[in-house]
Scaffold this active site. Structure first.
Site, mmCIF file in Angstrom:
data_model
loop_
_atom_site.group_PDB
_atom_site.id
_atom_site.type_symbol
_atom_site.label_atom_id
_atom_site.label_comp_id
_atom_site.label_asym_id
_atom_site.label_seq_id
_atom_site.Cartn_x
_atom_site.Cartn_y
_atom_site.Cartn_z
ATOM 1 N N ASP A 170 15.818 2.500 35.876
ATOM 2 C CA ASP A 170 15.411 3.859 36.230
ATOM 3 C C ASP A 170 14.900 4.534 34.950
ATOM 4 O O ASP A 170 15.067 4.013 33.848
ATOM 5 C CB ASP A 170 16.618 4.633 36.792
ATOM 6 N N SER A 171 14.343 5.733 35.124
ATOM 7 C CA SER A 171 13.875 6.486 33.965
ATOM 8 C C SER A 171 15.045 7.108 33.189
ATOM 9 O O SER A 171 14.875 7.500 32.044
ATOM 10 C CB SER A 171 12.942 7.598 34.435
ATOM 11 N N CYS B 280 14.251 3.521 40.971
ATOM 12 C CA CYS B 280 13.530 4.737 40.624
ATOM 13 C C CYS B 280 12.381 4.822 41.609
ATOM 14 O O CYS B 280 11.503 3.950 41.635
ATOM 15 C CB CYS B 280 13.006 4.631 39.197
ATOM 16 N N GLU C 145 19.816 15.653 34.953
ATOM 17 C CA GLU C 145 20.041 15.045 33.632
ATOM 18 C C GLU C 145 20.912 15.953 32.768
ATOM 19 O O GLU C 145 21.656 15.503 31.908
ATOM 20 C CB GLU C 145 18.704 14.767 32.925
ATOM 21 N N CYS D 64 14.530 10.291 45.476
ATOM 22 C CA CYS D 64 14.623 10.175 44.021
ATOM 23 C C CYS D 64 16.073 9.816 43.743
ATOM 24 O O CYS D 64 16.986 10.445 44.303
ATOM 25 C CB CYS D 64 14.269 11.510 43.355
ATOM 26 N N HIS E 136 17.900 10.365 41.376
ATOM 27 C CA HIS E 136 18.700 11.425 40.754
ATOM 28 C C HIS E 136 19.356 12.325 41.814
ATOM 29 O O HIS E 136 20.373 12.955 41.544
ATOM 30 C CB HIS E 136 17.825 12.311 39.863
HETATM 31 N N1 DGL Z 1 15.063 8.839 39.336
HETATM 32 C C1 DGL Z 1 13.678 8.663 39.443
HETATM 33 C C2 DGL Z 1 13.208 8.573 40.851
HETATM 34 O O1 DGL Z 1 13.914 8.028 41.666
HETATM 35 C C3 DGL Z 1 12.716 9.396 38.577
HETATM 36 C C4 DGL Z 1 13.018 10.629 37.946
HETATM 37 C C5 DGL Z 1 12.014 10.999 36.890
HETATM 38 O O2 DGL Z 1 12.044 10.362 35.835
HETATM 39 O O3 DGL Z 1 11.198 11.902 37.103
HETATM 40 O O4 DGL Z 1 12.130 9.012 41.186
#
Ligand code: DGL
Length: 268
Positions: free
Chosen positions: A13-14, A76, A155, A187, A189
């Site tokens: 993931d990012s 991600c 985050e 997402c 997150h």
């Molecule tokens: N968690 C990531 C996703 O599922 C990306 C979040 C990001 O870096 O913008 O899209």
């Protein structure tokens, strides 16, 4: 020689978002070794161009392939939306992505056939969710909303903060005005703020968490290909990040409820 079934699953993931997938995998597949990569120095990805996201995804894939992973999970949505094919093209092992997992579950669960999708700007602009949902049922109506502020708020660890609540109310208003009965958290997150989102949507709207769907799909794939780890010993979890690990470690330990003894800073 070690059998490939004991090799780790590579998850990336990012940032910290993919830990929602890791947690679901730890619960569903407690003997699997996992190598996680979080590009904490370059997060967020969701506001970057497809070219940049693809370049980053390729670099991470090459890194994880060197760790001898038996399977890659793009945890991600943003990378899955714009770089899935690029990752697949260079990977000799199977690649699973969260978009397919979430779309499949949402299409199976909706009754009204009106589905909302929230995600990063890159994911929403790519239209990847609507395409994936329509592969399962072309008659479903999909209402999408980009939520660029959610990733920085998550985050930051502001999972139940008034600022996050206000932001969520604003973002969700247009999708909630439609007759949706299912909302895809597009997402990785977002499951971290799932309780807050559920309070805003009310209990009648089902929140689809692609992390859980992904763990089910992974379990089936490992069983089908006879790739499940036979060793019934304590699995190894390794985490690699691109920025100083302190923040990742603190947030990660709180979320996973365990000590992360192996978090390593790497440069790609
Ligand atoms: N968690 C990531 C996703 O599922 C990306 C979040 C990001 O870096 O913008 O899209």
């Amino acid at each position: 020689m070690q059998s490939i079934s004991s090799h780790p699953i590579g998850v990336f993931d990012s940032g910290i978002g993919g830990l929602t997938v890791v947690r679901a995998l730890m619960e569903r597949l407690p003997f699997e070794n996992i190598v996680y990569f979080g590009d904490t120095a370059r997060v967020p990805y969701g506001v970057k161009s497809p070219e940049t996201i693809t370049q980053y995804a390729t670099e991470i894939t090459n890194f994880l392939l060197q760790k001898d992973v038996k399977l890659l999970i793009v945890a991600c949505n943003t990378m899955a939306a714009v770089a899935y094919q690029a990752v697949k093209d260079i990977s000799p092992v199977s690649v699973l992505d969260v978009i397919d997992a979430g779309a499949r579950r949402a299409a199976a669960e909706t009754h009204s056939r009106y589905i909302g999708v929230i995600g990063t700007p890159a994911t929403i602009t790519s239209n990847a969710y609507a395409r994936a949902i329509h592969q399962h049922d072309p008659g479903i109506r999909v209402f999408s909303q980009a939520c660029p502020l959610f990733v920085p708020l998550v985050e930051e660890g502001w999972w139940n903060h008034p600022v996050t609540r206000l932001t969520a109310q604003e973002y969700l208003r247009p999708v909630l005005a439609e007759n949706i009965d299912t909302l895809v958290l597009g997402c990785t997150h977002y499951p971290l703020i799932k309780p807050l989102l559920q309070e805003i949507t009310g209990p009648d709207i089902r929140l689809v968490d692609s992390a859980e769907a992904m763990a089910d799909i992974t379990a089936h794939l490992l069983a089908d290909r006879r790739l499940g780890n036979h060793q019934r010993t304590q699995p190894k979890y390794r985490f690699f990040v691109t920025d100083v690990p302190y923040h990742f470690q603190t947030i990660g330990e709180g979320f996973l409820g365990r000590t992360l003894s192996h978090v390593e800073l790497v440069k790609l």
